[in-house]
Design an enzyme around this catalytic site. Structure first.
Site, PDB file in Angstrom:
ATOM      1  CG  ASN A   1      -2.449  16.537 -13.464  1.00 42.08           C
ATOM      2  OD1 ASN A   1      -3.766  16.611 -15.087  1.00 42.08           O
ATOM      3  ND2 ASN A   1      -0.873  17.517 -14.954  1.00 42.08           N
TER       4      ASN A   1
ATOM      5  CE1 TYR B   1      -9.215  17.088  -9.771  1.00 46.45           C
ATOM      6  CE2 TYR B   1     -11.331  15.886  -8.917  1.00 46.45           C
ATOM      7  CZ  TYR B   1     -11.029  17.367  -8.791  1.00 46.45           C
ATOM      8  OH  TYR B   1     -11.405  18.104  -9.572  1.00 46.45           O
TER       9      TYR B   1
ATOM     10  CD  GLU C   1       3.688   7.382   0.998  1.00 51.10           C
ATOM     11  OE1 GLU C   1       2.815   8.497  -0.050  1.00 51.10           O
ATOM     12  OE2 GLU C   1       2.872   7.716   1.840  1.00 51.10           O
TER      13      GLU C   1
ATOM     14  CB  CYS D   1      -2.684   5.084  -0.039  1.00 52.95           C
ATOM     15  SG  CYS D   1      -1.361   5.029  -2.280  1.00 52.95           S
TER      16      CYS D   1
ATOM     17  CB  CYS E   1       2.379   3.801  -1.301  1.00 57.25           C
ATOM     18  SG  CYS E   1       1.847   5.519  -2.285  1.00 57.25           S
TER      19      CYS E   1
HETATM   20  N1  THU Z   1      -1.598  11.149  -1.035  1.00 60.55           N
HETATM   21  C1  THU Z   1       0.207  10.551  -0.516  1.00 60.55           C
HETATM   22  O1  THU Z   1       0.902  11.153  -0.981  1.00 60.55           O
HETATM   23  N2  THU Z   1       0.434   9.399  -0.039  1.00 60.55           N
HETATM   24  C2  THU Z   1       0.030   8.164   0.422  1.00 60.55           C
HETATM   25  O2  THU Z   1      -0.170   7.029   0.976  1.00 60.55           O
HETATM   26  C3  THU Z   1      -1.627   9.010   0.464  1.00 60.55           C
HETATM   27  C4  THU Z   1      -2.292   9.976   0.119  1.00 60.55           C
HETATM   28  C5  THU Z   1      -1.711  12.065  -1.566  1.00 60.55           C
HETATM   29  C6  THU Z   1      -2.410  11.522  -2.559  1.00 60.55           C
HETATM   30  C7  THU Z   1      -3.137  13.082  -3.080  1.00 60.55           C
HETATM   31  O3  THU Z   1      -2.211  13.706  -3.263  1.00 60.55           O
HETATM   32  C8  THU Z   1      -3.531  13.724  -1.739  1.00 60.55           C
HETATM   33  O4  THU Z   1      -2.111  13.267  -0.695  1.00 60.55           O
HETATM   34  C9  THU Z   1      -4.651  13.514  -0.693  1.00 60.55           C
HETATM   35  O5  THU Z   1      -4.545  12.319  -1.006  1.00 60.55           O
END
Ligand code: THU
Length: 156
Positions: free
Chosen positions: A64, A67, A74, A111, A114
């Site tokens: 978005n 941010y 996940e 991350c 998640c």
């Molecule tokens: N992102 C994920 O979808 N999953 C993760 O485990 C790490 C990061 C996404 C968040 C953001 O949209 C993009 O990757 C860059 O960080």
């Protein structure tokens, strides 16, 4: 004083070595890359889960212009699962990532936020779920349960 060592175990495969069921799950996660809304990071993440019933669900990261309002694939997937599904535990999860410019070659490492959400959905159900973390070119890391990825989970 007491020192504790925590050991995590992962198994590495090539996509072609996976079972047909795991390939299907990863294919779902990979297809979800197309629905990623990531104009700001240009980094696509796709995730998929297989439930005990055999049902497959998938999702992708959604960003978005404000941010912090964006969310990882996940959590889009697991919160959707939590909101919509009853009595159908997660048995397997697959996650894959691709940078729009092709620069990201590694397997995806979810991350911390998640991982915490993945951990809690595992705690809520009977039994662990396997996690497959894939690179875009078919290197796949298998973890037997979220504990392998986040051994120290926040719990009350
Ligand atoms: N992102 C994920 O979808 N999953 C993760 O485990 C790490 C990061 C996404 C968040 C953001 O949209 C993009 O990757 C860059 O960080």
């Amino acid at each position: 004083m007491k020192k504790t060592e925590i050991i995590s175990t992962f198994t590495e495969y090539q996509y072609t070595e996976l079972s047909a069921a795991d390939q299907e799950l990863l294919d779902h996660a990979k297809r979800a890359l197309d629905s990623s809304y990531s104009p700001y990071s240009r980094f696509r993440v796709g995730a998929a889960i297989r439930l005990e019933s055999g049902r497959l669900l998938s999702a992708s990261n959604q960003e978005n212009i404000a941010y912090p309002s964006g969310l990882c694939a996940e959590r889009v997937l697991l919160f959707g699962y939590g909101a919509q599904v009853k009595n159908d535990p997660i048995r397997d999860m697959a996650v894959i990532a691709r940078a729009d410019d092709g620069s990201y070659k590694d397997f995806i490492k979810p991350c911390g936020a998640c991982l915490q959400v993945m951990a809690e959905y595992q705690q809520l159900q009977t039994g662990k779920y396997r996690v497959l973390l894939s690179s875009i070119d078919g290197r796949v890391i298998e973890c037997d349960g979220v504990d392998q990825l986040l051994p120290l989970q926040f719990k009350l």
